[in-house]
Design an enzyme around this catalytic site. Structure first.
Site, PDB file in Angstrom:
ATOM      1  N   LYS A 193      44.211 -60.862  99.821  1.00 21.04           N
ATOM      2  CA  LYS A 193      44.797 -59.822  98.707  1.00 21.04           C
ATOM      3  C   LYS A 193      45.077 -58.674  99.264  1.00 21.04           C
ATOM      4  CE  LYS A 193      44.440 -58.860  93.918  1.00 21.04           C
ATOM      5  NZ  LYS A 193      43.673 -57.888  92.976  1.00 21.04           N
TER       6      LYS A 193
ATOM      7  N   GLY B 121      32.285 -47.731  83.764  1.00 29.83           N
ATOM      8  CA  GLY B 121      33.599 -47.603  83.652  1.00 29.83           C
ATOM      9  C   GLY B 121      34.071 -48.439  82.762  1.00 29.83           C
TER      10      GLY B 121
ATOM     11  N   ASN C  10      53.037 -53.585  97.941  1.00 25.90           N
ATOM     12  CA  ASN C  10      53.095 -52.525  97.380  1.00 25.90           C
ATOM     13  C   ASN C  10      53.682 -51.265  98.134  1.00 25.90           C
ATOM     14  OD1 ASN C  10      51.950 -54.421  96.168  1.00 25.90           O
ATOM     15  ND2 ASN C  10      50.220 -53.257  95.351  1.00 25.90           N
TER      16      ASN C  10
ATOM     17  N   SER D  87      40.297 -50.387  82.317  1.00 27.23           N
ATOM     18  CA  SER D  87      40.950 -51.841  81.842  1.00 27.23           C
ATOM     19  C   SER D  87      39.920 -52.873  82.351  1.00 27.23           C
ATOM     20  CB  SER D  87      42.195 -51.875  82.830  1.00 27.23           C
ATOM     21  OG  SER D  87      42.947 -50.769  82.703  1.00 27.23           O
ATOM     22  N   LEU D  88      39.724 -52.984  83.442  1.00 23.51           N
ATOM     23  CA  LEU D  88      38.756 -54.306  83.732  1.00 23.51           C
ATOM     24  C   LEU D  88      37.323 -54.039  83.116  1.00 23.51           C
ATOM     25  CD1 LEU D  88      39.498 -55.788  87.045  1.00 23.51           C
ATOM     26  CD2 LEU D  88      40.739 -56.204  85.213  1.00 23.51           C
TER      27      LEU D  88
HETATM   28  P1  NAD Z   1      40.846 -47.792  85.138  1.00 22.30           P
HETATM   29  O1  NAD Z   1      41.269 -46.576  85.849  1.00 22.30           O
HETATM   30  O2  NAD Z   1      41.589 -48.646  84.067  1.00 22.30           O
HETATM   31  O3  NAD Z   1      39.241 -47.766  84.949  1.00 22.30           O
HETATM   32  C1  NAD Z   1      38.313 -46.930  85.656  1.00 22.30           C
HETATM   33  C2  NAD Z   1      37.442 -46.616  84.787  1.00 22.30           C
HETATM   34  O4  NAD Z   1      36.376 -45.873  85.489  1.00 22.30           O
HETATM   35  C3  NAD Z   1      37.978 -45.217  84.093  1.00 22.30           C
HETATM   36  O5  NAD Z   1      37.807 -45.289  82.631  1.00 22.30           O
HETATM   37  C4  NAD Z   1      37.171 -44.066  84.662  1.00 22.30           C
HETATM   38  O6  NAD Z   1      37.088 -42.926  83.776  1.00 22.30           O
HETATM   39  C5  NAD Z   1      35.798 -44.765  84.913  1.00 22.30           C
HETATM   40  N1  NAD Z   1      34.997 -44.026  85.976  1.00 22.30           N
HETATM   41  C6  NAD Z   1      35.355 -43.549  87.067  1.00 22.30           C
HETATM   42  N2  NAD Z   1      34.350 -42.853  87.620  1.00 22.30           N
HETATM   43  C7  NAD Z   1      33.390 -43.147  86.794  1.00 22.30           C
HETATM   44  C8  NAD Z   1      31.915 -42.642  86.868  1.00 22.30           C
HETATM   45  N3  NAD Z   1      31.151 -42.117  87.821  1.00 22.30           N
HETATM   46  N4  NAD Z   1      31.141 -43.138  85.764  1.00 22.30           N
HETATM   47  C9  NAD Z   1      31.564 -43.635  84.861  1.00 22.30           C
HETATM   48  N5  NAD Z   1      32.861 -44.264  84.783  1.00 22.30           N
HETATM   49  C10 NAD Z   1      33.603 -43.898  85.828  1.00 22.30           C
HETATM   50  O7  NAD Z   1      40.760 -48.919  86.604  1.00 22.30           O
HETATM   51  P2  NAD Z   1      40.963 -50.434  86.499  1.00 22.30           P
HETATM   52  O8  NAD Z   1      42.543 -50.856  86.363  1.00 22.30           O
HETATM   53  O9  NAD Z   1      40.165 -51.253  85.717  1.00 22.30           O
HETATM   54  O10 NAD Z   1      40.600 -50.824  87.751  1.00 22.30           O
HETATM   55  C11 NAD Z   1      39.227 -51.121  88.465  1.00 22.30           C
HETATM   56  C12 NAD Z   1      39.400 -51.738  89.687  1.00 22.30           C
HETATM   57  O11 NAD Z   1      39.738 -53.158  89.159  1.00 22.30           O
HETATM   58  C13 NAD Z   1      40.548 -51.156  90.804  1.00 22.30           C
HETATM   59  O12 NAD Z   1      39.795 -51.372  92.086  1.00 22.30           O
HETATM   60  C14 NAD Z   1      41.548 -52.219  90.652  1.00 22.30           C
HETATM   61  O13 NAD Z   1      42.446 -52.168  91.758  1.00 22.30           O
HETATM   62  C15 NAD Z   1      40.966 -53.449  90.289  1.00 22.30           C
HETATM   63  N6  NAD Z   1      41.645 -54.377  89.550  1.00 22.30           N
HETATM   64  C16 NAD Z   1      42.397 -53.895  88.334  1.00 22.30           C
HETATM   65  C17 NAD Z   1      43.242 -54.829  87.804  1.00 22.30           C
HETATM   66  C18 NAD Z   1      43.883 -54.657  86.408  1.00 22.30           C
HETATM   67  O14 NAD Z   1      44.383 -55.362  85.861  1.00 22.30           O
HETATM   68  N7  NAD Z   1      43.594 -53.579  85.928  1.00 22.30           N
HETATM   69  C19 NAD Z   1      43.535 -56.151  88.033  1.00 22.30           C
HETATM   70  C20 NAD Z   1      42.797 -56.598  89.415  1.00 22.30           C
HETATM   71  C21 NAD Z   1      41.958 -55.546  89.956  1.00 22.30           C
HETATM   72  O1  KPL Z   2      48.996 -57.538  93.158  1.00 19.15           O
HETATM   73  C1  KPL Z   2      50.091 -56.984  93.204  1.00 19.15           C
HETATM   74  C2  KPL Z   2      49.890 -55.751  92.801  1.00 19.15           C
HETATM   75  O2  KPL Z   2      50.915 -55.334  92.279  1.00 19.15           O
HETATM   76  O3  KPL Z   2      49.131 -54.797  93.330  1.00 19.15           O
HETATM   77  C3  KPL Z   2      51.213 -57.854  93.775  1.00 19.15           C
HETATM   78  C4  KPL Z   2      52.413 -57.273  93.873  1.00 19.15           C
HETATM   79  C5  KPL Z   2      51.233 -59.043  93.080  1.00 19.15           C
HETATM   80  C6  KPL Z   2      50.877 -58.269  95.247  1.00 19.15           C
HETATM   81  O4  KPL Z   2      50.736 -56.926  96.029  1.00 19.15           O
END
Ligand code: NAD
Ligand code: KPL
Length: 305
Positions: free
Chosen positions: A184, A9, A192, A12-13
């Site tokens: 969390k 993937g 949310n 973002s992360l």
């Molecule tokens: P995102 O949607 O930005 O990225 C996910 C990526 O995974 C996409 O590029 C998608 O195409 C890819 N993907 C999906 N299925 C796939 C597969 N079978 N093979 C290869 N790639 C595949 O998601 P994100 O925001 O990075 O979030 C990932 C997890 O992290 C989520 O559970 C989210 O809640 C958690 N998270 C995100 C953040 C943040 O700031 N973005 C912060 C904390 C937690």
């Molecule tokens: O983590 C959050 C989110 O937006 O997912 C907050 C609002 C800080 C807590 O639920």
């Protein structure tokens, strides 16, 4: 055992972790969804990470799940609902004793993954870092935070753990990862869904504190029954603090809904409601909230699970 970090993937992360590891000289390979995505990535020539308005480019090699070669160390960086299907595709390549870090928010997806790959060690992560995609293959590091990693089945940290520090990824090993994830999840359930239903920023919930507090009371009961009383400690105070501190922000679920993206509700409020049912608990406020959210998502044509 190979020390290559396979990162599934490049959202973002996934991009945030891949770029920092690559910058620190670690071997990193991206696993992309399909050949079309791989071709588009190869045309772009790599990932771009924007930090404090400085953009850096990283030409990290990439492949699809059906490439050759064993995977020993895998970071799963897709959404919770994509994790198990993604692992199903990759399972034949997972070496015996492979280590998988699961970055998914909420609970439930980690067990879905672990059930499919008994040959691997599953390490759960809870992240408060923030990143978002500005464009294809270009991600902005938007919020400094922290990562807790742990394995509910094994208290020992993996031997590579210090590589995270080498790469500037703030992280700590914890034996209480489930408590972190439940905490969390509870915060998320109290904030949310209401921001979606009231169509407001987090601060808008200051006008609905009665509703928020009713949910906090039920979440506290649930956490106690699920063997997570510590996750309930001062939950109300933290929810109020987060609402105030993030009053001008839109919650992640609100942003997903507004952008017409699928939410992770099944692994957040949905998980809480399923856990309550499993324990024979009646939590009418959480149930009602879930039903209202499901109706709202369906009315928008979005998946409700
Ligand atoms: P995102 O949607 O930005 O990225 C996910 C990526 O995974 C996409 O590029 C998608 O195409 C890819 N993907 C999906 N299925 C796939 C597969 N079978 N093979 C290869 N790639 C595949 O998601 P994100 O925001 O990075 O979030 C990932 C997890 O992290 C989520 O559970 C989210 O809640 C958690 N998270 C995100 C953040 C943040 O700031 N973005 C912060 C904390 C937690
Ligand atoms: O983590 C959050 C989110 O937006 O997912 C907050 C609002 C800080 C807590 O639920």
């Amino acid at each position: 055992m190979s020390s290559t970090w396979h990162i599934l993937g490049a959202g973002s992360l996934g991009t945030l972790w891949a770029c920092r590891l690559a910058r620190a000289g670690k071997a990193v390979r991206l696993i992309l969804r399909d050949r079309q995505r791989l071709q588009a990535y190869e045309q772009a020539g790599g990932l771009t990470l924007v930090e404090q308005d400085h953009a850096n480019h990283y030409a990290i090699p990439a492949e699809t799940a059906d490439a050759n070669g064993p995977v020993h160390r895998l970071l799963v960086a897709c959404k919770a609902y994509d994790a198990a299907p993604a692992i199903a595709q990759l399972a034949p390549r997972l070496a015996a004793g492979a280590e998988i870090v699961l970055l998914q928010n909420g609970l439930g997806s980690q067990d879905e993954v672990a059930d499919q790959v008994p040959q691997a060690r599953c390490i759960f992560a809870s992240s408060t870092e923030g990143a978002f995609r500005e464009d294809d293959w270009r991600v902005r590091f938007a919020g400094h935070g922290f990562n807790w990693l742990g394995d509910p089945a094994n208290p020992a940290a993996p031997e590579w753990f210090d590589e995270l520090h080498d790469a500037g990824i703030p992280a700590q090993w914890t034996v209480d990862i489930l408590t972190r994830l439940w905490r969390k999840l509870a915060l998320n359930c109290a904030i949310n869904p209401l921001t979606v239903l009231h169509d407001c920023q987090n601060g808008g919930l200051l006008g609905h504190l009665g509703e928020v507090d009713g949910l906090i009371a039920e979440l506290g009961e649930l956490l106690g029954r699920c063997g997570q009383p510590q996750a309930a400690d001062d939950l109300g105070e933290e929810v109020h603090r987060v609402i105030l501190a993030t009053s001008a922000n839109y919650s992640s679920m609100y942003q997903d809904v507004r952008a017409g993206r699928r939410t992770e509700v099944h692994y957040l409020l949905g998980h809480a409601c399923r856990a309550a049912t499993r324990h024979g608990m009646e939590l009418p406020r959480l149930e009602h909230l879930h039903q209202r959210l499901v109706d709202n998502l369906r009315a928008r044509g979005l998946p409700s699970a």
